[in-house]
Scaffold this active site. Structure first.
Site, PDB file in Angstrom:
ATOM      1  N   LYS A  28     -51.075 -58.673 -24.045  1.00  6.52           N
ATOM      2  CA  LYS A  28     -49.770 -58.046 -23.810  1.00  6.52           C
ATOM      3  C   LYS A  28     -48.867 -59.011 -23.060  1.00  6.52           C
ATOM      4  O   LYS A  28     -47.681 -59.139 -23.373  1.00  6.52           O
ATOM      5  CB  LYS A  28     -49.949 -56.727 -23.031  1.00  6.52           C
ATOM      6  CG  LYS A  28     -50.510 -55.621 -23.921  1.00  6.52           C
ATOM      7  CD  LYS A  28     -50.974 -54.393 -23.169  1.00  6.52           C
ATOM      8  CE  LYS A  28     -51.699 -53.456 -24.138  1.00  6.52           C
ATOM      9  NZ  LYS A  28     -52.260 -52.267 -23.512  1.00  6.52           N
TER      10      LYS A  28
ATOM     11  N   GLN B 167     -53.063 -50.131 -17.619  1.00  7.08           N
ATOM     12  CA  GLN B 167     -54.091 -50.314 -18.647  1.00  7.08           C
ATOM     13  C   GLN B 167     -55.223 -49.297 -18.462  1.00  7.08           C
ATOM     14  O   GLN B 167     -55.785 -49.172 -17.377  1.00  7.08           O
ATOM     15  CB  GLN B 167     -54.638 -51.756 -18.563  1.00  7.08           C
ATOM     16  CG  GLN B 167     -55.653 -52.085 -19.643  1.00  7.08           C
ATOM     17  CD  GLN B 167     -55.075 -52.026 -21.064  1.00  7.08           C
ATOM     18  OE1 GLN B 167     -53.986 -52.515 -21.331  1.00  7.08           O
ATOM     19  NE2 GLN B 167     -55.803 -51.396 -21.971  1.00  7.08           N
TER      20      GLN B 167
ATOM     21  N   ASP C  62     -45.640 -46.663 -22.825  1.00  8.73           N
ATOM     22  CA  ASP C  62     -46.826 -46.290 -23.607  1.00  8.73           C
ATOM     23  C   ASP C  62     -46.638 -44.933 -24.295  1.00  8.73           C
ATOM     24  O   ASP C  62     -47.415 -44.580 -25.179  1.00  8.73           O
ATOM     25  CB  ASP C  62     -48.055 -46.196 -22.688  1.00  8.73           C
ATOM     26  CG  ASP C  62     -48.913 -47.453 -22.752  1.00  8.73           C
ATOM     27  OD1 ASP C  62     -48.846 -48.158 -23.781  1.00  8.73           O
ATOM     28  OD2 ASP C  62     -49.638 -47.727 -21.781  1.00  8.73           O
TER      29      ASP C  62
END
Ligand code: NAD
Length: 283
Positions: free
Chosen positions: A52, A96, A119
């Site tokens: 990422k 994460q 997200d």
């Protein structure tokens, strides 16, 4: 001949589009930044985070890294999320997953401001998706819609069957297919006659997490098959949820694993960061 949907190419096109939009924003003095929070030393999470950050670098998005030890308390993590929420320099926040067992993941992801929830996991964004309002959409399902659209596979009026009902893939994918005017059926581990239902699909999406579960017996002749699964075999190789070689002769289009849905997730994350920065700047 079946069309092999090239997720590598499509994801790199999306990252190039984001990169040029970021450059245009930079010229107006607007920067785009993503805060990436990693707790603990799970090797798979470390790889995801590294990829990422690499994508951010490519797109010209500043990544602000917070790497915390595995014994970080829930309270400390929530405090960090609050600080990132309040920081005007931060456009998007990514924590994460999975988090270590002593931390309530939902409590943490629910704490991220919906405007910074790139997200798309926050209940407000999930609600917006189901209402058809603009918000942030989970990156993997969004990537699947991009794959279909950019491969000229129309969704409107098609029978779409999604196998899997997780909050991050199956459910949001079903909502997105519905938004695109597909006729959507969601299947799961308690579905009876899974083969029969799957065989109705013009577009069959497998998000199960079971290696090569979907064989040709589940697939209608000429269907488009989207394989979301990422399963590591005993030989260390990545395998999908679809038995690719068995299914291939029967489909009109299919995504390979690797190189299909996988690369789309990060590309859509970059897109979401850009959207967050543009919304914040009133662009
Ligand atoms: P999950 O375990 O949360 O959900 C799996 C779903 O499959 C459940 O809803 C369950 O009901 C259903 N299921 C399980 N066994 C079944 C069966 N026998 N018949 C019918 N349905 C069954 O998994 P997830 O997070 O949705 O991920 C699914 C797969 O997608 C995994 O392989 C995961 O690694 C992969 N994934 C890929 C990406 C990507 O970037 N490409 C992103 C997220 C997940």
């Amino acid at each position: 001949m079946a069309k092999i949907i090239d997720g590598k190419k499509i994801s790199s096109d999306i990252k190039d589009e984001v990169k040029s939009e970021v450059e245009a924003l930079n010229k107006k003095g607007i920067r785009v930044s993503l805060a990436v929070v990693l707790v603990g030393d799970d090797p798979a999470s470390a790889v995801y985070v590294r990829n990422k950050k690499k994508a951010c670098e490519y797109c010209g998005i500043r990544s602000i890294s917070h790497e915390l030890p595995g014994d970080t308390s829930e309270e400390t993590l929530i405090k960090l999320v609050d600080e990132l929420n309040a920081d005007p320099e931060v456009d998007g926040i990514l924590v994460q997953l999975p988090l270590p067992g002593h931390i309530d993941e939902k409590k943490v992801t629910d704490r991220i401001l919906p405007e910074k929830d790139v997200d798309g996991f926050h209940p407000v964004n999930v609600g917006r998706l189901s209402m058809g309002d603009p918000g942030f959409v989970s990156c993997t399902p969004q990537g699947i819609i991009e794959l279909l659209k950019r491969s000229d596979i129309s969704i409107a009026g098609k029978e779409c069957v999604v196998i899997g009902r997780s909050n991050i893939v199956g459910k949001p994918l079903a909502m997105l297919l519905l938004r695109e005017n597909g006729t959507v059926t969601v299947c799961h581990s308690r579905t009876s006659d899974l083969k029969e239902v799957s065989k109705r699909a013009d577009i069959l999406c497998a998000a199960i997490g079971k290696t090569e579960f979907v064989t040709s017996e589940y697939v209608k002749e000429g269907a488009c098959v989207i394989d979301v699964g990422i399963n590591r075999g005993e030989d260390g190789k990545l395998k999908g949820d679809v038995a690719y070689d068995d299914v291939l002769p029967h489909v009109s289009a299919i995504t390979p694993v690797p190189g299909g849905v996988g690369p789309m997730t990060i590309a859509c994350l970059m897109k979401n960061c850009l959207i967050a920065a543009k919304r914040k700047a009133g662009e």
